[in-house]
Design an enzyme around this catalytic site. Structure first.
Site, short mmCIF file in Angstrom:
data_model
loop_
_atom_site.label_atom_id
_atom_site.label_comp_id
_atom_site.label_asym_id
_atom_site.label_seq_id
_atom_site.Cartn_x
_atom_site.Cartn_y
_atom_site.Cartn_z
N LYS A 51 40.78 39.01 38.36
CA LYS A 51 41.11 40.27 37.69
C LYS A 51 40.44 40.35 36.30
O LYS A 51 39.33 39.85 36.14
CB LYS A 51 42.64 40.44 37.62
CG LYS A 51 43.28 40.26 39.00
CD LYS A 51 44.68 40.75 39.08
CE LYS A 51 45.20 40.53 40.51
NZ LYS A 51 46.52 41.07 40.72
N HIS A 67 41.28 47.23 46.23
CA HIS A 67 42.47 46.54 45.73
C HIS A 67 43.48 47.59 45.26
O HIS A 67 43.09 48.64 44.74
CB HIS A 67 42.08 45.60 44.58
CG HIS A 67 43.21 44.70 44.17
ND1 HIS A 67 44.23 45.13 43.36
CD2 HIS A 67 43.50 43.42 44.49
CE1 HIS A 67 45.10 44.14 43.20
NE2 HIS A 67 44.67 43.09 43.88
N SER A 108 51.56 37.11 45.17
CA SER A 108 52.38 35.99 44.67
C SER A 108 52.28 34.74 45.55
O SER A 108 53.27 34.02 45.72
CB SER A 108 53.83 36.42 44.49
OG SER A 108 53.91 37.46 43.52
P1 PGA Z 1 48.97 37.71 42.63
O1 PGA Z 1 47.78 38.76 42.90
O2 PGA Z 1 48.63 36.47 43.41
O3 PGA Z 1 48.96 37.48 41.15
O4 PGA Z 1 50.22 38.35 43.13
C1 PGA Z 1 47.19 38.91 44.16
C2 PGA Z 1 46.15 40.01 44.13
O5 PGA Z 1 46.33 41.01 43.44
O6 PGA Z 1 45.10 39.90 44.79
#
Ligand code: PGA
Length: 245
Positions: A10, A93, A205
């Site tokens: 990200k 996404h 998560s």
């Molecule tokens: P996260 O993000 O593992 O922090 O929940 C997953 C993603 O957005 O691809």
């Protein structure tokens, strides 16, 4: 089919920590029985790809434009991602769909442009909390798959329930099993036999503590990992869970 463990960094990581993380992944990835991918922000794709050159960890982008070049201030084309050293790209996404109003049609155009440039797309789908509590999750994901994937489709699908992203709330194994079986059916309906071979990642998560059980669910072909991809130890622990699962 080997599982794919993909990290979505990200809007995190400046140059120096990015190179350090990539170097730690390169060293830790040896001998793992899954495919590994990291998707850093645009500004550090090149140094990350350079740090990973010759290693068994691929590099990808987090988005791209539908055109390969032109008057699109602030955008990045798939060809530019290739040129910087990326071989993959995440598309559609939920943070792009929500924050930049990306539609299924736009995502499909991006997939076509990415494939034309030689990138492998990971197309994200997933329902919001309201849609799930309204019992609409399969309908929503079905529409996203029908609208976002061109025919033929050579890439990966990621199921990421929006309510599980960055929240610490993970979908239950039963929910993941039901949704991944539904996605497999839809892919076979859309693409025939080729739909059997499309990897379906789970994202939302995923952590070292829950990775083994999620990755063991039928039709889960790997994970798309946000927060836990920013620490080499956590990301590699998830990759080892994939190996076992
Ligand atoms: P996260 O993000 O593992 O922090 O929940 C997953 C993603 O957005 O691809």
């Amino acid at each position: 089919m080997r599982q794919l463990i993909a990290g979505n960094w990200k809007m995190n990581m400046l140059r120096q920590p990015a190179i350090e993380l990539a170097t730690a992944l390169r060293d830790g990835a040896q001998g793992l029985a899954c495919d590994l991918l990291v998707c850093p922000p645009f500004t550090v794709i090149e140094p990350v790809a350079r740090a990973l050159a010759g290693a068994s960890v691929a590099t990808g982008g987090q988005d791209c434009h539908t055109a390969q070049q032109g008057a699109h201030t602030g955008d990045i084309s798939p060809t530019m991602l290739r040129d910087a050293g990326a071989s993959w790209v995440i598309l559609g996404h939920s943070e792009r769909r929500q924050n930049h109003e990306e539609t299924d049609e736009l995502v499909r155009e991006k997939v076509l442009a990415a494939v034309e440039a030689g990138l492998t797309p990971i197309v994200c789908v997933g329902e919001t909390e309201d849609q799930r509590s309204g019992g609409q999750e399969t309908e929503v994901v079905g529409w996203q798959l029908a609208g976002s994937l061109p025919k033929p489709f050579t890439g990966v699908v990621a199921y990421e329930p929006v309510w599980a992203i960055g929240t610490g709330k993970t979908a239950t194994e039963q929910d993941v099993a039901a949704m991944h079986a539904f996605i497999r059916e839809e892919l076979v309906r859309q693409f025939g036999d080729a739909g059997q071979g499309i990897r379906i990642l789970y994202g939302g998560s995923m952590r070292p503590q829950n990775a083994a059980s999620l990755l063991a669910v039928p039709h889960v072909g790997g994970g798309l990992i946000g927060g836990a991809a920013l620490k080499a130890d956590d990301f590699l622990a998830i990759a080892r869970a994939a190996q076992a699962g």
